[in-house]
Motif scaffolding. Structure first.
Motif, PDB file in Angstrom:
ATOM      1  N   PHE A  77     -19.474  57.563  65.570  1.00 52.90           N
ATOM      2  CA  PHE A  77     -20.421  57.441  66.684  1.00 52.90           C
ATOM      3  C   PHE A  77     -19.791  57.883  67.995  1.00 52.90           C
ATOM      4  O   PHE A  77     -20.388  58.659  68.759  1.00 52.90           O
ATOM      5  CB  PHE A  77     -20.903  55.995  66.784  1.00 52.90           C
ATOM      6  N   MET A  78     -18.589  57.395  68.295  1.00 54.90           N
ATOM      7  CA  MET A  78     -17.968  57.685  69.582  1.00 54.90           C
ATOM      8  C   MET A  78     -17.425  59.108  69.644  1.00 54.90           C
ATOM      9  O   MET A  78     -17.267  59.658  70.736  1.00 54.90           O
ATOM     10  CB  MET A  78     -16.839  56.687  69.848  1.00 54.90           C
ATOM     11  N   HIS A  79     -17.130  59.725  68.515  1.00 51.28           N
ATOM     12  CA  HIS A  79     -16.645  61.106  68.521  1.00 51.28           C
ATOM     13  C   HIS A  79     -17.680  62.035  69.129  1.00 51.28           C
ATOM     14  O   HIS A  79     -17.364  62.851  70.010  1.00 51.28           O
ATOM     15  CB  HIS A  79     -16.306  61.531  67.094  1.00 51.28           C
ATOM     16  N   SER A  80     -18.919  61.936  68.686  1.00 45.99           N
ATOM     17  CA  SER A  80     -19.974  62.790  69.247  1.00 45.99           C
ATOM     18  C   SER A  80     -20.254  62.440  70.693  1.00 45.99           C
ATOM     19  O   SER A  80     -20.656  63.309  71.482  1.00 45.99           O
ATOM     20  CB  SER A  80     -21.247  62.646  68.410  1.00 45.99           C
ATOM     21  N   PHE A  81     -20.051  61.192  71.082  1.00 42.80           N
ATOM     22  CA  PHE A  81     -20.303  60.804  72.471  1.00 42.80           C
ATOM     23  C   PHE A  81     -19.228  61.348  73.406  1.00 42.80           C
ATOM     24  O   PHE A  81     -19.534  61.837  74.501  1.00 42.80           O
ATOM     25  CB  PHE A  81     -20.373  59.282  72.577  1.00 42.80           C
ATOM     26  N   PHE A  82     -17.961  61.278  73.007  1.00 38.68           N
ATOM     27  CA  PHE A  82     -16.879  61.771  73.855  1.00 38.68           C
ATOM     28  C   PHE A  82     -16.950  63.289  74.031  1.00 38.68           C
ATOM     29  O   PHE A  82     -16.490  63.805  75.051  1.00 38.68           O
ATOM     30  CB  PHE A  82     -15.522  61.376  73.282  1.00 38.68           C
ATOM     31  N   ARG A  83     -17.487  63.989  73.060  1.00 39.30           N
ATOM     32  CA  ARG A  83     -17.586  65.443  73.189  1.00 39.30           C
ATOM     33  C   ARG A  83     -18.585  65.865  74.262  1.00 39.30           C
ATOM     34  O   ARG A  83     -18.533  66.997  74.734  1.00 39.30           O
ATOM     35  CB  ARG A  83     -17.982  66.053  71.847  1.00 39.30           C
ATOM     36  N   THR A  84     -19.504  64.987  74.626  1.00 45.71           N
ATOM     37  CA  THR A  84     -20.503  65.324  75.645  1.00 45.71           C
ATOM     38  C   THR A  84     -20.020  65.032  77.060  1.00 45.71           C
ATOM     39  O   THR A  84     -20.673  65.446  78.020  1.00 45.71           O
ATOM     40  CB  THR A  84     -21.799  64.540  75.387  1.00 45.71           C
ATOM     41  N   LEU A  85     -18.911  64.320  77.219  1.00 45.64           N
ATOM     42  CA  LEU A  85     -18.434  63.990  78.557  1.00 45.64           C
ATOM     43  C   LEU A  85     -17.856  65.223  79.238  1.00 45.64           C
ATOM     44  O   LEU A  85     -17.225  66.064  78.588  1.00 45.64           O
ATOM     45  CB  LEU A  85     -17.376  62.887  78.487  1.00 45.64           C
ATOM     46  N   PRO A  86     -18.045  65.371  80.545  1.00 43.19           N
ATOM     47  CA  PRO A  86     -17.558  66.563  81.242  1.00 43.19           C
ATOM     48  C   PRO A  86     -16.038  66.627  81.286  1.00 43.19           C
ATOM     49  O   PRO A  86     -15.361  65.630  81.548  1.00 43.19           O
ATOM     50  CB  PRO A  86     -18.153  66.409  82.653  1.00 43.19           C
ATOM     51  N   THR A  87     -15.520  67.807  81.031  1.00 42.38           N
ATOM     52  CA  THR A  87     -14.070  68.012  81.050  1.00 42.38           C
ATOM     53  C   THR A  87     -13.525  68.081  82.464  1.00 42.38           C
ATOM     54  O   THR A  87     -12.345  67.769  82.693  1.00 42.38           O
ATOM     55  CB  THR A  87     -13.726  69.306  80.296  1.00 42.38           C
ATOM     56  N   ALA A  88     -14.368  68.473  83.442  1.00 44.25           N
ATOM     57  CA  ALA A  88     -13.894  68.637  84.821  1.00 44.25           C
ATOM     58  C   ALA A  88     -13.372  67.326  85.398  1.00 44.25           C
ATOM     59  O   ALA A  88     -12.409  67.316  86.171  1.00 44.25           O
ATOM     60  CB  ALA A  88     -15.017  69.190  85.693  1.00 44.25           C
ATOM     61  N   VAL A  89     -13.983  66.210  85.030  1.00 45.80           N
ATOM     62  CA  VAL A  89     -13.538  64.923  85.551  1.00 45.80           C
ATOM     63  C   VAL A  89     -12.148  64.587  85.020  1.00 45.80           C
ATOM     64  O   VAL A  89     -11.270  64.118  85.765  1.00 45.80           O
ATOM     65  CB  VAL A  89     -14.551  63.822  85.174  1.00 45.80           C
TER      66      VAL A  89
END
Length: 320
Positions: free
Chosen positions: A194-206
């Motif tokens: 579940f969290m793998h797909s969620f972390f992939r959507t977080l912005p890399t710029a931050v």
């Protein structure tokens, strides 16, 4: 040279500017105030009626048994035998105190002790593993990820015998720490998936900005990325809480007294079975119904309190 045309927010019908006398500003089609054409079929009406009807039927199938269970707690044995679907005549809470004194209280406390440690540890280790697999590229990344995914599809019944002997070898049978570790391992595959797909959507710029400001990878995870994943953590935390609270197979195998001096550390799911077996020929169905109600109410309160966060966590990954 022609001047650029600007949109006017004025609702006036007069001409705007020279050379445009009598012209009417064009309106947007499909606006909120546009009326449908006469006789045009309403799209999706049949589908909406079917879906809403199915959801209403599904809600009744869930709510009515729960309501019957709670109402049966206030009845007597004769009332349950005479009219199982009748209304209680005597509204008293003595049956809940009897159920609590017959062992439900101890089972409730044991369950809370286990979940207080197992759920946070599951969220911590699951989030750390999912974050590394989602944000870092290294050899064997996908292999480890698919290993976790395969674990979520592995039936727990196939691992009961080796799991029992492994926990016995560690000397953790009928102990809180043994059941906590098993719960964490049991819930890790779903949490990582579940969290793998969620972390992939977080912005890399931050994350890159935090690294440029001097933050380490550990600090960037705990202070930047983990707070951004709060909706997903709440959602998977609720699911893990519900699954571990209602778990029956693992406690039945691992939480049995090994000697005569070994105390009973049954959880709620085991306790309800023990309560039924302790009655023997002396039936006290209201106490059993009250015990099930006591076991059910905390999870209803938790889910109803965080249902918006659960929905936000399930949809935020797809809307970003």
């Amino acid at each position: 040279m022609t001047a650029p045309i600007q949109k006017s927010d004025q609702p006036s019908g007069r001409a705007s500017g020279a050379g445009t006398g009598g012209s009417v500003p064009r309106q947007r089609s499909g606006g909120r105030g546009a009326a449908p054409a006469a006789g045009a079929p309403r799209e999706g009406t049949v589908l909406n009626v079917f879906s809403h009807g199915f959801l209403a039927l599904w809600a009744l199938m869930i709510v009515l048994p729960l309501l019957w269970l709670v109402l049966s707690s206030f009845k007597t044995d004769s009332q349950i035998a005479g009219s199982a679907f009748g209304w209680p005549t005597n509204w008293t809470f003595d049956v809940f105190s009897r159920a609590w004194s017959k062992g439900i209280g101890d089972y409730f406390v044991n369950t809370v002790i286990v979940l207080v440690f197992s759920v946070p540890l599951t969220m911590l280790f699951g989030a750390m593993a999912a974050y590394v697999l989602a944000r870092y590229e290294f050899w064997g990344n996908r292999l480890i990820y698919y290993f976790f995914v395969a674990g979520s599809m592995f039936p727990v019944f196939l691992a009961l015998v080796p799991l029992f002997f492994m926990v016995k070898m560690l000397g953790m049978l009928n102990t809180y720490q043994g059941l906590i570790l098993v719960y964490v391992a049991y819930s890790m595959p779903f949490t990582v998936f579940f969290m793998h797909s969620f972390f992939r959507t977080l912005p890399t710029a931050v994350f890159e900005a935090a690294i440029l400001d001097g933050a380490s990878h550990t600090r960037a995870f705990f202070q930047v990325m983990l707070p951004m994943a709060k909706p997903g953590l709440l959602s998977v935390g609720i699911f893990n809480t519900l699954g571990q609270w209602n778990q029956f197979v693992l406690p039945t195998v691992l939480m049995q007294p090994q000697t005569g001096d070994d105390p009973e550390r049954y959880v709620l799911t085991q306790g309800l079975i023990q309560l039924q077996q302790q009655q023997g020929y002396e039936t006290d169905l209201p106490v059993l119904f009250a015990g099930v109600t006591i076991a059910m109410i905390p999870m209803l309160v938790v889910y109803l309190s965080f249902q918006r966060q659960v929905q936000a966590g399930l949809t935020s990954a797809t809307l970003k």
